[in-house]
Design a protein around this motif. Structure first.
Motif, PDB file in Angstrom:
ATOM      1  N   SER A   1     -63.476  -6.541  99.510  1.00 20.58           N
ATOM      2  CA  SER A   1     -63.077  -7.799 100.118  1.00 20.58           C
ATOM      3  C   SER A   1     -62.990  -8.894  99.062  1.00 20.58           C
ATOM      4  CB  SER A   1     -64.087  -8.198 101.196  1.00 20.58           C
ATOM      5  OG  SER A   1     -63.876  -9.523 101.623  1.00 20.58           O
TER       6      SER A   1
ATOM      7  N   TYR B   1     -66.278 -10.487  98.199  1.00 25.00           N
ATOM      8  CA  TYR B   1     -67.293  -9.696  97.498  1.00 25.00           C
ATOM      9  C   TYR B   1     -67.766 -10.432  96.246  1.00 25.00           C
ATOM     10  CZ  TYR B   1     -69.036  -6.074  94.301  1.00 25.00           C
ATOM     11  OH  TYR B   1     -69.780  -5.357  93.399  1.00 25.00           O
TER      12      TYR B   1
ATOM     13  N   PHE C   1     -60.966  -3.999 107.726  1.00 22.46           N
ATOM     14  CA  PHE C   1     -61.390  -4.169 106.344  1.00 22.46           C
ATOM     15  C   PHE C   1     -60.214  -4.243 105.375  1.00 22.46           C
ATOM     16  CE2 PHE C   1     -64.789  -2.084 108.647  1.00 22.46           C
ATOM     17  CZ  PHE C   1     -65.843  -2.930 108.360  1.00 22.46           C
TER      18      PHE C   1
ATOM     19  N   GLU D   1     -57.121  -5.746 103.541  1.00 18.84           N
ATOM     20  CA  GLU D   1     -56.618  -7.094 103.302  1.00 18.84           C
ATOM     21  C   GLU D   1     -55.197  -7.199 103.857  1.00 18.84           C
ATOM     22  OE1 GLU D   1     -58.416  -9.413 102.230  1.00 18.84           O
ATOM     23  OE2 GLU D   1     -60.101  -8.438 101.235  1.00 18.84           O
TER      24      GLU D   1
END
Length: 290
Positions: free
Chosen positions: A6, A9, A240, A242
């Protein structure tokens, strides 16, 4: 499940945990494992086509990560270092049961063609709705297994979970352009098969999940009480991925990618594993420098 690819992160947070873990802080080590284990398992699940094999592969990878943690030199991103280990282990591990069931797209297509397409009434459409979803996910999972290991892993990470070319290249130790080319080839092989066979993509194709589900239930292959993929989950792959990753748009419509991103995410880590024992058992941990 947290997503290690992500945009939110923080590698700085992960490196701080690594420093603490190397200094002997077991809670920090446990936090690293807790963060990455579910995602590693879900990639393994899609790689293996079998939840038990995925658990075994995940444990093997995490043991390797734990035992090598002291070798991390803090000169690169921890995420890149960790997932290079994951990728190498996935590519080099012994052949799993699911891999022996599938050889190539031609063979897979012939086997599907041998399954009858019985007529369905309106009542059948309703009755077989959930089993049809199981059939759909199993079938698409089988399609992925027809790719070679490298193609399979690149497709799972690049198309399904949407990691970008640069990050993918870093993990596989290839250039971003090379990662893009390999991903393109994997998608082309997969989507060419779906265009020719899959009724979800091309309505002119004879293959229909509800009809196959009815036939396979009659054959004793599918059972609503023993579904492996169409299980009650709160999240899917798309949660999850993108949304703006360019791989989904480069030369195929987003329809194909979305089909795979609708697949469920599993979390099977509510029970103790050898990883927890390794972390918390002083005698065992003394054999490793982390």
């Amino acid at each position: 499940m947290e997503f290690p690819f992500s945009k939110s992160y923080s590698d700085t947070e992960q490196q701080n945990l690594v420093k603490q873990a190397i200094d002997g802080n077991k809670e920090s080590l446990n936090e690293i494992i807790r963060f990455h284990q579910p995602f590693i398992y879900n990639v393994a699940w899609k790689m293996c086509h079998n939840s038990i094999d995925a658990q075994d592969l995940t444990q093997e990878v995490l043991i390797k990560v734990i035992t090598k943690l002291g070798q991390f030199n803090f000169k690169s991103k921890f995420r890149t270092w960790l997932y290079r280990i994951v990728v190498n282990e996935f590519l080099q591990s012994k052949r799993r049961k699911g891999e022996t069931q599938f050889s190539d797209f031609d063979d897979y297509g012939k086997r599907l063609d041998q399954v009858p397409n019985p007529e369905l009434s309106i009542e059948d459409e309703i009755d077989y709705q959930e089993l049809s979803k199981e059939m759909q996910i199993q079938c698409m999972s089988g399609m992925i297994m027809c790719l070679n290991r490298e193609q399979r892993l690149i497709f799972i990470l690049g198309a399904s979970f949407g990691i970008d070319h640069k990050l993918g290249g870093d993990i596989f130790k290839i250039s971003p352009q090379n990662f893009r080319i390999k991903l393109h080839r994997a998608r082309k092989d997969l989507f060419n098969y779906m265009n020719n066979k899959c009724g979800l993509v091309n309505k002119e194709n004879p293959c229909r999940c509800p009809k196959k589900a009815k036939a396979l239930k009659k054959m004793g292959v599918l059972d609503e009480k023993k579904m492996l993929f169409n299980i009650k989950t709160k999240t899917k792959v798309k949660d999850f991925a993108e949304e703006n990753h360019e791989e989904a748009l480069d030369d195929f419509t987003t329809t194909y990618t979305k089909l795979f991103q609708e697949h469920p995410i599993k979390d099977d880590f509510d029970k103790d594993t050898i990883i927890k024992e390794l972390i918390h058992n002083d005698k065992l941990s003394s054999y490793f420098k982390f």
